[in-house]
Design a protein around this motif. Structure first.
Motif, PDB file in Angstrom:
ATOM      1  N   ASP A  91     -45.682   5.847  21.868  1.00 25.56           N
ATOM      2  CA  ASP A  91     -44.895   7.069  21.697  1.00 25.56           C
ATOM      3  C   ASP A  91     -45.286   7.771  20.409  1.00 25.56           C
ATOM      4  OD1 ASP A  91     -43.648   6.376  24.013  1.00 25.56           O
ATOM      5  OD2 ASP A  91     -41.887   5.462  23.018  1.00 25.56           O
ATOM      6  N   THR A  92     -44.963   9.043  20.340  1.00 26.26           N
ATOM      7  CA  THR A  92     -45.244   9.843  19.145  1.00 26.26           C
ATOM      8  C   THR A  92     -43.956  10.026  18.359  1.00 26.26           C
ATOM      9  OG1 THR A  92     -47.019  11.003  20.298  1.00 26.26           O
ATOM     10  CG2 THR A  92     -46.138  12.031  18.292  1.00 26.26           C
ATOM     11  N   TYR A  93     -44.040   9.824  17.038  1.00 31.18           N
ATOM     12  CA  TYR A  93     -42.869   9.926  16.147  1.00 31.18           C
ATOM     13  C   TYR A  93     -42.987  11.200  15.309  1.00 31.18           C
ATOM     14  CZ  TYR A  93     -41.943   5.054  17.355  1.00 31.18           C
ATOM     15  OH  TYR A  93     -41.676   3.897  18.041  1.00 31.18           O
ATOM     16  N   GLN A  99     -45.183   7.265  11.981  1.00 23.27           N
ATOM     17  CA  GLN A  99     -46.359   7.318  12.833  1.00 23.27           C
ATOM     18  C   GLN A  99     -47.511   6.520  12.216  1.00 23.27           C
ATOM     19  OE1 GLN A  99     -46.493   8.805  16.002  1.00 23.27           O
ATOM     20  NE2 GLN A  99     -48.425   7.645  16.048  1.00 23.27           N
ATOM     21  N   ASP A 103     -49.242   3.266  13.913  1.00 26.86           N
ATOM     22  CA  ASP A 103     -50.694   3.165  14.092  1.00 26.86           C
ATOM     23  C   ASP A 103     -51.233   1.873  13.478  1.00 26.86           C
ATOM     24  OD1 ASP A 103     -50.614   5.594  15.362  1.00 26.86           O
ATOM     25  OD2 ASP A 103     -51.174   6.767  13.564  1.00 26.86           O
TER      26      ASP A 103
END
Length: 582
Positions: A91-93, A99, A103
């Motif tokens: 998911d993207t934060y 983020q 990663d």
């Protein structure tokens, strides 16, 4: 740079270097320890927070409320990422920091243990956030609060928040290090002065001793190695001073002995440089020529190379020297250190040898003439060659004259022998010399009449003198006889006397042929004749004036001569009025 040669500076720098090195190593070690400790404590705190979050999530039935509560509980200053399923990592934060953490979780294989093996993982990560390099502590804690096996709780915290604590600790360490360095400097200077002060005193005393100056005893302040060194130095200086005093006395005694020697002493080193010479050697070096000096150098070099003693003779205008050149060996190594030359002035011995030879030749010649004449005229009478009474009387008169001549020569030789042996004794008496001179004049009156020579006597002395009558009578007789021999018809011979407060003077002058200047300094030598002829007649034996001078000197007087060729000769005798032998 000369300051770095000081023991104080070296000792201070050494102690300072050691303390500085220790402080640096200790500081680095402490900083590393505190850094590790803080990170470990931070990781432990984050783990406790993850356990609390896990407890909250598993104890609440409403997971949505539990998640909200957990985020409010943990976030600020830390951050939390709850992964219910590993697919959530895709998911993207909205929060860029989260983020970055997500990663890192995906890319770092170490966090796979959280999902696969249900293990607790702590990692230090460095990321670029907001254009700065940040270091974070990221932990992964496996969770059982969800229905998925690959779920976990991840909490991260900025490690830069520990910088304040580390900076404070660094400041404390720096202050302590500075205080320690200051105290070390003070201690180092105190210690170095305590150690080096006696050493500086020893150094100053050693230089004074090297210059030959006497030191006061060095004070001993301790019984350690430096104190023992000071005691040893005081003992050494005492021994050195004593030895120097002994050497100086021995050297002075040696120098006095060498300078008092009649022989010359000349010492050379291996470079042919003069090391020692006494006054006799200096006189020798002044007398010889440059050629003789070069010969001497060659001989010394030859002695040092051949290791043998060499004898050599050097003659100058009026001197004859004998040289004995020997090598000088080193007693410990057995090698040559140079050479020494003993120089002996053999001029007198050489002169005596020549005089002996000349004496024998002269005596032989002087004796041969009257003996041959005695033998010849006696044989003529015995063989009957002359038979007339007048001829026989003439021959007998000649024999008588030669006998007297031979007797006079023998007597003169006896007198000379006694003079050389020092056996001439004087029987002095205080007397007026006038009768003696008058008797001398009376004895020569007949001879003066035959030679048509005028005899004059001028007595103006007023003092009596202590003399040996017979010896002075012989002196005046010899001088008058010489004057009669070297005057011509019509000449005058005069005896005059006078005195001053110290001496009685007798002058015997004539108007005869005189003496050439080149003969004046030699007429008192034995067998010396002005014309160098050894024939009978008017010429004497050459011993008369030698005997005259010896007798006058025996009276502590002097005899001088003044003469000019064609004008005449004057002999002046001076005899002390006071007998100095008494």
């Amino acid at each position: 740079m000369r300051y770095f040669n000081s023991v104080v500076i070296k000792l201070w720098l050494t102690i300072l270097f050691i303390v500085t090195a220790v402080l640096i190593i200790l500081s680095v070690s402490l900083m590393g320890f505190f850094n590790s400790y803080l990170k470990s404590e931070s990781g432990h705190t984050l783990k406790q927070q993850a356990e609390k979050a896990e407890l909250v999530l598993t104890s609440h039935h409403d997971q949505s409320d539990a998640l909200t509560y957990v985020k409010e509980l943990i976030e600020n200053p830390a951050g939390i990422i709850i992964v219910q399923n590993k697919s959530d990592l895709d998911d993207t934060y909205e929060d860029p920091l989260k983020q970055l953490m997500v990663d890192e979780i995906k890319e770092n294989d170490a966090f796979d243990k959280v999902f696969v093996k249900d293990e607790y993982v702590v990692k230090d990560i460095k990321v670029n956030y907001q254009d700065n390099r940040h270091e974070f502590i990221l932990i992964g804690y496996p969770s059982q609060a969800f229905n998925h096996e690959d779920s976990g709780i991840f909490i991260y915290q900025d490690a830069n928040s520990m910088d304040d604590a580390l900076n404070y600790i660094t400041f404390i360490i720096f202050i302590v290090a500075m205080l320690l360095l200051i105290l070390t400097t003070i201690f180092a200077f105190f210690l170095s002065n305590k150690i080096t002060k006696p050493l500086l005193l020893l150094k100053s005393a050693a230089f004074n001793l090297a210059r030959g100056e006497r030191n006061n005893k060095i004070a001993v302040y301790s019984r350690d190695e430096i104190g023992e060194l000071a005691l040893a130095f005081n003992k050494m200086e005492q021994e050195i001073t004593l030895n120097i005093s002994k050497i100086s006395q021995e050297r002075n005694l040696r120098d006095r002995l060498i300078n008092a020697m009649e022989d010359g002493v000349l010492s050379f080193n291996m470079d042919l440089e003069k090391q020692l010479q006494n006054p006799m050697a200096e006189k020798f070096l002044d007398d010889i020529s440059q050629e003789d000096t070069d010969v001497l150098s060659k001989l010394v070099n030859q002695v040092m190379q051949s290791d043998e003693t060499i004898y050599h003779e050097i003659s100058t205008f009026n001197k004859h020297y004998v040289l004995i050149i020997s090598p000088v060996k080193n007693t410990t190594q057995g090698q040559n250190n140079g050479a020494v030359a003993i120089i002996r002035d053999m001029s007198e011995e050489k002169k005596i040898d020549m005089m002996k030879q000349q004496f024998i030749a002269n005596v032989s010649h002087e004796l041969r003439t009257p003996i041959q004449m005695l033998q010849g005229y006696t044989e003529a009478i015995l063989d009957g060659i002359v038979v007339e009474k007048d001829d026989v009387d003439e021959f007998l008169n000649i024999i008588l004259d030669e006998s007297k001549r031979l007797n006079r020569l023998v007597n003169e030789l006896i007198n000379v022998a006694r003079i050389d042996a020092g056996e001439t004794t004087l029987n002095k008496e205080m007397m007026d010399i006038s009768p003696l001179l008058e008797k001398n004049i009376q004895n020569f009156k007949q001879s003066a009449m035959e030679h048509k020579t005028t005899l004059q006597l001028d007595l103006q002395h007023t003092k009596a003198v202590a003399i040996d009558y017979d010896k002075i009578f012989q002196v005046i007789t010899n001088l008058l006889d010489n004057a009669m021999r070297y005057t011509k018809s019509g000449d005058t011979i005069k005896i005059s006397t006078y005195n001053d407060t110290s001496n009685l003077y007798i002058k015997i002058s004539d108007t005869g042929v005189g003496i050439a200047k080149e003969h004046i300094n030699h007429i008192f030598e034995r067998f010396y004749k002005v014309d160098q002829a050894r024939t009978r007649g008017k010429h004497g034996t050459g011993l008369g004036l030698f005997i005259v001078k010896a007798i006058i000197e025996k009276h502590h007087g002097e005899i001088n001569v003044e003469s000019e060729q064609g004008i005449g000769t004057t002999f002046t005798i001076s005899i002390p009025l006071v007998d100095t032998a008494q």
